[in-house]
Design a protein around this motif. Structure first.
Motif, PDB file in Angstrom:
ATOM      1  N   LEU A 167       4.483  46.931  70.567  1.00 27.38           N
ATOM      2  CA  LEU A 167       5.879  46.479  70.503  1.00 27.38           C
ATOM      3  C   LEU A 167       6.704  47.112  71.619  1.00 27.38           C
ATOM      4  O   LEU A 167       7.532  46.440  72.244  1.00 27.38           O
ATOM      5  CB  LEU A 167       6.465  46.809  69.139  1.00 27.38           C
ATOM      6  N   ARG A 168       6.486  48.404  71.888  1.00 27.09           N
ATOM      7  CA  ARG A 168       7.214  49.056  72.979  1.00 27.09           C
ATOM      8  C   ARG A 168       6.890  48.404  74.318  1.00 27.09           C
ATOM      9  O   ARG A 168       7.782  48.200  75.153  1.00 27.09           O
ATOM     10  CB  ARG A 168       6.883  50.547  73.017  1.00 27.09           C
ATOM     11  N   ALA A 169       5.629  48.107  74.520  1.00 26.59           N
ATOM     12  CA  ALA A 169       5.236  47.442  75.762  1.00 26.59           C
ATOM     13  C   ALA A 169       5.918  46.083  75.881  1.00 26.59           C
ATOM     14  O   ALA A 169       6.378  45.692  76.967  1.00 26.59           O
ATOM     15  CB  ALA A 169       3.717  47.294  75.815  1.00 26.59           C
ATOM     16  N   HIS A 170       5.990  45.366  74.764  1.00 24.28           N
ATOM     17  CA  HIS A 170       6.649  44.058  74.779  1.00 24.28           C
ATOM     18  C   HIS A 170       8.134  44.206  75.104  1.00 24.28           C
ATOM     19  O   HIS A 170       8.677  43.450  75.919  1.00 24.28           O
ATOM     20  CB  HIS A 170       6.477  43.364  73.432  1.00 24.28           C
ATOM     21  N   LEU A 171       8.784  45.168  74.479  1.00 29.51           N
ATOM     22  CA  LEU A 171      10.203  45.380  74.748  1.00 29.51           C
ATOM     23  C   LEU A 171      10.456  45.743  76.204  1.00 29.51           C
ATOM     24  O   LEU A 171      11.388  45.236  76.833  1.00 29.51           O
ATOM     25  CB  LEU A 171      10.744  46.484  73.844  1.00 29.51           C
ATOM     26  N   ALA A 172       9.636  46.634  76.741  1.00 29.39           N
ATOM     27  CA  ALA A 172       9.816  47.048  78.135  1.00 29.39           C
ATOM     28  C   ALA A 172       9.639  45.867  79.076  1.00 29.39           C
ATOM     29  O   ALA A 172      10.430  45.671  80.013  1.00 29.39           O
ATOM     30  CB  ALA A 172       8.833  48.163  78.476  1.00 29.39           C
ATOM     31  N   ALA A 173       8.600  45.059  78.832  1.00 28.26           N
ATOM     32  CA  ALA A 173       8.354  43.894  79.689  1.00 28.26           C
ATOM     33  C   ALA A 173       9.463  42.864  79.540  1.00 28.26           C
ATOM     34  O   ALA A 173       9.915  42.267  80.526  1.00 28.26           O
ATOM     35  CB  ALA A 173       6.994  43.281  79.341  1.00 28.26           C
ATOM     36  N   TRP A 174       9.915  42.649  78.288  1.00 25.97           N
ATOM     37  CA  TRP A 174      10.983  41.676  78.047  1.00 25.97           C
ATOM     38  C   TRP A 174      12.268  42.082  78.745  1.00 25.97           C
ATOM     39  O   TRP A 174      12.910  41.261  79.415  1.00 25.97           O
ATOM     40  CB  TRP A 174      11.224  41.535  76.543  1.00 25.97           C
ATOM     41  N   ALA A 175      12.656  43.354  78.619  1.00 28.32           N
ATOM     42  CA  ALA A 175      13.897  43.824  79.254  1.00 28.32           C
ATOM     43  C   ALA A 175      13.806  43.717  80.768  1.00 28.32           C
ATOM     44  O   ALA A 175      14.766  43.307  81.437  1.00 28.32           O
ATOM     45  CB  ALA A 175      14.189  45.257  78.824  1.00 28.32           C
ATOM     46  N   ALA A 176      12.647  44.073  81.335  1.00 30.44           N
ATOM     47  CA  ALA A 176      12.480  43.988  82.789  1.00 30.44           C
ATOM     48  C   ALA A 176      12.515  42.540  83.265  1.00 30.44           C
ATOM     49  O   ALA A 176      13.100  42.227  84.313  1.00 30.44           O
ATOM     50  CB  ALA A 176      11.168  44.648  83.194  1.00 30.44           C
ATOM     51  N   ARG A 177      11.911  41.647  82.497  1.00 28.08           N
ATOM     52  CA  ARG A 177      11.837  40.240  82.894  1.00 28.08           C
ATOM     53  C   ARG A 177      13.188  39.539  82.797  1.00 28.08           C
ATOM     54  O   ARG A 177      13.556  38.736  83.663  1.00 28.08           O
ATOM     55  CB  ARG A 177      10.812  39.509  82.018  1.00 28.08           C
ATOM     56  N   THR A 178      13.928  39.823  81.751  1.00 26.15           N
ATOM     57  CA  THR A 178      15.176  39.088  81.501  1.00 26.15           C
ATOM     58  C   THR A 178      16.400  39.756  82.094  1.00 26.15           C
ATOM     59  O   THR A 178      17.441  39.106  82.261  1.00 26.15           O
ATOM     60  CB  THR A 178      15.401  38.942  79.983  1.00 26.15           C
TER      61      THR A 178
END
Length: 250
Positions: A174-185
């Motif tokens: 979940l942390r990896a997903h959040l980090a990737a999502w924040a960086a992408r968006t």
């Protein structure tokens, strides 16, 4: 308005029956940054978050979200933000899919079915999408809470203990997903957490409250140097136990 930070807090305070639970807070959450809001139980984090979301009226000061005063202009920014907490239950008689569909409609998501499918894949919800929410485990409810918070692809995401109740593997994913999502968006995130490893991994900057006041701020590594400790857990303990920093906080 476009030049305004995601969140601007000025002289913010909240008083209940003569007792100040939040006092004289000043900080910003810049666009595209992940900021941690830390403190012991009772430090004022939840009250601060409630005022930022426009759920509580401040006793003093002001909160602006994307330049709009809260709660007076809350209706102008609600579609651009969302909130996740594993401690806020969604309707238990609805299935996971039904709960997400309700929030998709509330936020005006153009293709709710496609958005739910995407979130189910990203957050591993597929095996229980059609299970009633009251039958979920604590960890499954945590993943559902995050899916609900991401349903509208918010510009500002406010998180309260985002990985509570998750096993180490699920929390790491979940942390990896959040980090990737924040960086992408390029979204902004304000995150309250008691998991200091999580804070070090995700947060660009940290704000630490004690007894309703902001007592330290800075990047995690800077704070560790300032307090002469190895990591954010040492920083948290030093502040909770009222130990002085080696130099004045920036």
């Amino acid at each position: 308005m476009d030049a305004e930070p995601a969140i601007r807090v000025r002289s913010l305070g909240k008083c209940y029956d003569g007792r100040w639970v939040v006092r004289d807070l000043d900080f910003t959450v810049p666009r595209g940054r992940v900021v941690g809001l830390l403190g012991t139980n009772g430090a004022g984090k939840t009250t601060t978050i409630a005022m930022i979301l426009g759920l509580l009226v401040p006793s003093t000061g002001e909160v602006r979200v994307f330049g709009h005063p809260m709660p007076r202009a809350r209706y102008r920014v609600l579609h651009r933000l969302n909130f996740s907490s594993p401690y806020v239950d969604l309707p238990g008689r609805l299935t996971v899919r039904q709960n997400l569909a309700v929030y998709a409609r509330l936020y005006g998501v153009r293709d709710p079915a496609a958005r739910i499918r995407a979130l189910a894949e990203e957050l591993d919800l597929g095996e229980f999408l059609d299970r009633r929410t009251h039958r979920l485990s604590a960890g499954q409810k945590t993943r559902l809470a995050l899916a609900k918070a991401l349903i509208n692809e918010p510009d500002l995401l406010v998180l309260d203990e985002p990985t509570a109740s998750l096993d180490p593997d699920s929390a790491d994913r979940l942390r990896a997903h959040l980090a990737a999502w924040a960086a992408r968006t390029g979204a902004s995130v304000l995150m309250a957490s008691h998991d200091m490893a999580e804070v070090e991994r995700l947060c660009h900057e940290v704000l630490i409250l004690r007894a309703g006041r902001l007592v330290a701020r800075g990047r995690p590594a800077e704070l560790a140097r300032r307090y002469g400790v190895r990591d954010m857990e040492g920083v948290f303990l030093a502040i909770a136990r009222d130990r002085e920093a080696r130099r004045a906080p920036a």
